[in-house]
Design a protein around this motif. Structure first.
Motif, PDB file in Angstrom:
ATOM      1  N   ALA A  65       9.871   3.515  -2.485  1.00  0.00           N
ATOM      2  CA  ALA A  65      10.216   3.873  -1.112  1.00  0.00           C
ATOM      3  C   ALA A  65       8.967   4.360  -0.388  1.00  0.00           C
ATOM      4  CB  ALA A  65      11.302   4.948  -1.097  1.00  0.00           C
ATOM      5  N   ASN A  66       8.806   3.929   0.858  1.00  0.00           N
ATOM      6  CA  ASN A  66       7.715   4.270   1.773  1.00  0.00           C
ATOM      7  C   ASN A  66       6.433   3.490   1.545  1.00  0.00           C
ATOM      8  OD1 ASN A  66       9.275   6.171   3.270  1.00  0.00           O
ATOM      9  ND2 ASN A  66       9.009   7.584   1.553  1.00  0.00           N
ATOM     10  N   ASP A  67       6.364   2.601   0.549  1.00  0.00           N
ATOM     11  CA  ASP A  67       5.225   1.689   0.456  1.00  0.00           C
ATOM     12  C   ASP A  67       5.298   0.747   1.656  1.00  0.00           C
ATOM     13  OD1 ASP A  67       4.579   2.869  -1.954  1.00  0.00           O
ATOM     14  OD2 ASP A  67       5.209   1.166  -3.189  1.00  0.00           O
ATOM     15  N   VAL A  68       4.141   0.255   2.113  1.00  0.00           N
ATOM     16  CA  VAL A  68       4.125  -0.618   3.293  1.00  0.00           C
ATOM     17  C   VAL A  68       3.380  -1.922   3.003  1.00  0.00           C
ATOM     18  CG1 VAL A  68       4.341   1.280   4.939  1.00  0.00           C
ATOM     19  CG2 VAL A  68       2.078   0.478   4.300  1.00  0.00           C
ATOM     20  N   ILE A  69       3.753  -2.956   3.751  1.00  0.00           N
ATOM     21  CA  ILE A  69       3.130  -4.272   3.636  1.00  0.00           C
ATOM     22  C   ILE A  69       1.717  -4.222   4.203  1.00  0.00           C
ATOM     23  CG2 ILE A  69       3.137  -6.630   4.561  1.00  0.00           C
ATOM     24  CD1 ILE A  69       6.102  -6.656   4.438  1.00  0.00           C
ATOM     25  N   TRP A 125       0.840  -1.193   0.000  1.00  0.00           N
ATOM     26  CA  TRP A 125       0.000   0.000   0.000  1.00  0.00           C
ATOM     27  C   TRP A 125       0.875   1.242   0.000  1.00  0.00           C
ATOM     28  CZ3 TRP A 125      -5.404  -0.074   0.065  1.00  0.00           C
ATOM     29  CH2 TRP A 125      -5.980  -1.328   0.231  1.00  0.00           C
ATOM     30  N   ARG A 126       0.349   2.328  -0.571  1.00  0.00           N
ATOM     31  CA  ARG A 126       1.067   3.608  -0.658  1.00  0.00           C
ATOM     32  C   ARG A 126       0.190   4.710  -0.069  1.00  0.00           C
ATOM     33  NH1 ARG A 126       2.714   3.906  -6.290  1.00  0.00           N
ATOM     34  NH2 ARG A 126       4.329   2.501  -5.529  1.00  0.00           N
ATOM     35  N   SER A 127       0.787   5.530   0.790  1.00  0.00           N
ATOM     36  CA  SER A 127       0.073   6.656   1.397  1.00  0.00           C
ATOM     37  C   SER A 127      -0.083   7.780   0.370  1.00  0.00           C
ATOM     38  CB  SER A 127       0.841   7.174   2.613  1.00  0.00           C
ATOM     39  OG  SER A 127       0.168   8.274   3.178  1.00  0.00           O
ATOM     40  N   VAL A 128      -1.335   8.233   0.192  1.00  0.00           N
ATOM     41  CA  VAL A 128      -1.631   9.324  -0.728  1.00  0.00           C
ATOM     42  C   VAL A 128      -2.669  10.226  -0.059  1.00  0.00           C
ATOM     43  CG1 VAL A 128      -2.521   9.973  -3.000  1.00  0.00           C
ATOM     44  CG2 VAL A 128      -1.158   7.892  -2.755  1.00  0.00           C
ATOM     45  N   GLU A 129      -2.248  11.421   0.304  1.00  0.00           N
ATOM     46  CA  GLU A 129      -3.147  12.432   0.857  1.00  0.00           C
ATOM     47  C   GLU A 129      -3.990  11.907   2.017  1.00  0.00           C
ATOM     48  OE1 GLU A 129      -5.343  14.105  -2.409  1.00  0.00           O
ATOM     49  OE2 GLU A 129      -3.521  14.732  -3.437  1.00  0.00           O
ATOM     50  N   ASN A 157      -4.897   8.900   2.800  1.00  0.00           N
ATOM     51  CA  ASN A 157      -5.512   7.597   2.581  1.00  0.00           C
ATOM     52  C   ASN A 157      -4.458   6.650   2.020  1.00  0.00           C
ATOM     53  OD1 ASN A 157      -8.314   7.959   3.362  1.00  0.00           O
ATOM     54  ND2 ASN A 157      -8.477   9.322   1.604  1.00  0.00           N
ATOM     55  N   TRP A 158      -4.879   5.448   1.716  1.00  0.00           N
ATOM     56  CA  TRP A 158      -3.951   4.427   1.232  1.00  0.00           C
ATOM     57  C   TRP A 158      -4.425   3.874  -0.094  1.00  0.00           C
ATOM     58  CZ3 TRP A 158       0.596   3.657   3.674  1.00  0.00           C
ATOM     59  CH2 TRP A 158       0.718   4.211   4.947  1.00  0.00           C
ATOM     60  N   VAL A 159      -3.495   3.746  -1.051  1.00  0.00           N
ATOM     61  CA  VAL A 159      -3.780   3.200  -2.373  1.00  0.00           C
ATOM     62  C   VAL A 159      -3.143   1.814  -2.464  1.00  0.00           C
ATOM     63  CG1 VAL A 159      -3.409   3.477  -4.857  1.00  0.00           C
ATOM     64  CG2 VAL A 159      -3.890   5.477  -3.433  1.00  0.00           C
ATOM     65  N   LEU A 160      -3.932   0.830  -2.921  1.00  0.00           N
ATOM     66  CA  LEU A 160      -3.414  -0.518  -3.108  1.00  0.00           C
ATOM     67  C   LEU A 160      -2.525  -0.538  -4.345  1.00  0.00           C
ATOM     68  CD1 LEU A 160      -3.279  -3.486  -2.309  1.00  0.00           C
ATOM     69  CD2 LEU A 160      -5.394  -3.847  -3.616  1.00  0.00           C
ATOM     70  N   VAL A 161      -1.222  -0.757  -4.136  1.00  0.00           N
ATOM     71  CA  VAL A 161      -0.232  -0.755  -5.207  1.00  0.00           C
ATOM     72  C   VAL A 161      -0.249  -2.084  -5.960  1.00  0.00           C
ATOM     73  CG1 VAL A 161       2.245  -0.649  -5.691  1.00  0.00           C
ATOM     74  CG2 VAL A 161       1.247   0.861  -3.970  1.00  0.00           C
ATOM     75  N   GLY A 162      -0.378  -3.176  -5.238  1.00  0.00           N
ATOM     76  CA  GLY A 162      -0.375  -4.493  -5.856  1.00  0.00           C
ATOM     77  C   GLY A 162      -0.621  -5.565  -4.824  1.00  0.00           C
TER      78      GLY A 162
END
Length: 177
Positions: A116-120, A79-83, A85-90
């Motif tokens: 960088a900074n994406d999280v599990i 997941w990636r933090s965007v504004e 909230n969290w966006v599912l990257v893959g």
């Protein structure tokens, strides 16, 4: 001959990408705190975001590991933090055949590109699959959402899990592209 603005921008992007490139690293852990009992999550169909497992480079997920409490389908995610909230990257759908340690190599076509900074994160459509332990002391933040139907590219808002210092047994191996 002077370089054009387009060439300059191209090289700046390349340098940034090269600086970000991962060597082979692992993110996450199998918590083992000697004598501390396992934590059993009571939820069904939960998605967890493990914000203490950020990646510090760019690369591709080549393998997942979990110490499973339950069997079934596990959606291992980034997941990636965007504004806020969290966006599912893959995500990779893993069928966990047995409790205990399980390793899942990921084929080239199924690898998740991470930054960088994406999280599990992970989703267990039934009972929570990865084992968990509550750690005494320290600071470990887990967020969750019940009933998430997020697809890649979707945005979700998560809530604080409320069980302090719970660590789930999931590890990703990240390598260069």
């Amino acid at each position: 001959m002077q370089p054009s603005l387009i060439n300059l921008l191209f090289w700046m992007l390349c340098i940034n990408y090269i600086d970000c490139q991962c060597t082979t690293i692992t993110i996450g852990k199998f918590p083992n705190y000697g004598g501390i009992t396992d934590y059993l999550d009571p939820g069904i169909n939960r998605t967890f975001l493990l914000s203490n497992y950020p990646i510090n480079c760019c690369g591709y997920i080549s393998q997942w590991e979990t110490d499973a409490r339950n069997t079934g389908d596990l959606y291992a995610q980034f997941w990636r933090s965007v504004e806020g909230n969290w966006v599912l990257v893959g995500e990779n759908r893993l069928t966990v055949p047995a409790t205990g340690s399980n390793t899942f190599p990921i084929t080239l076509s199924e690898r998740i590109a991470v930054e960088a900074n994406d999280v599990i994160g992970f989703k267990s459509p039934g009972s929570t699959i990865p084992n968990a332990k509550e750690k005494n002391g320290g600071s470990f933040t887990v967020m969750y959402k019940d009933g998430s139907t997020a697809s890649i590219g979707d945005t979700e808002a998560f809530s604080d899990y409320g069980v302090d210092n719970t660590e789930f047994a999931i590890i990703s191996t990240v390598g260069p592209g």
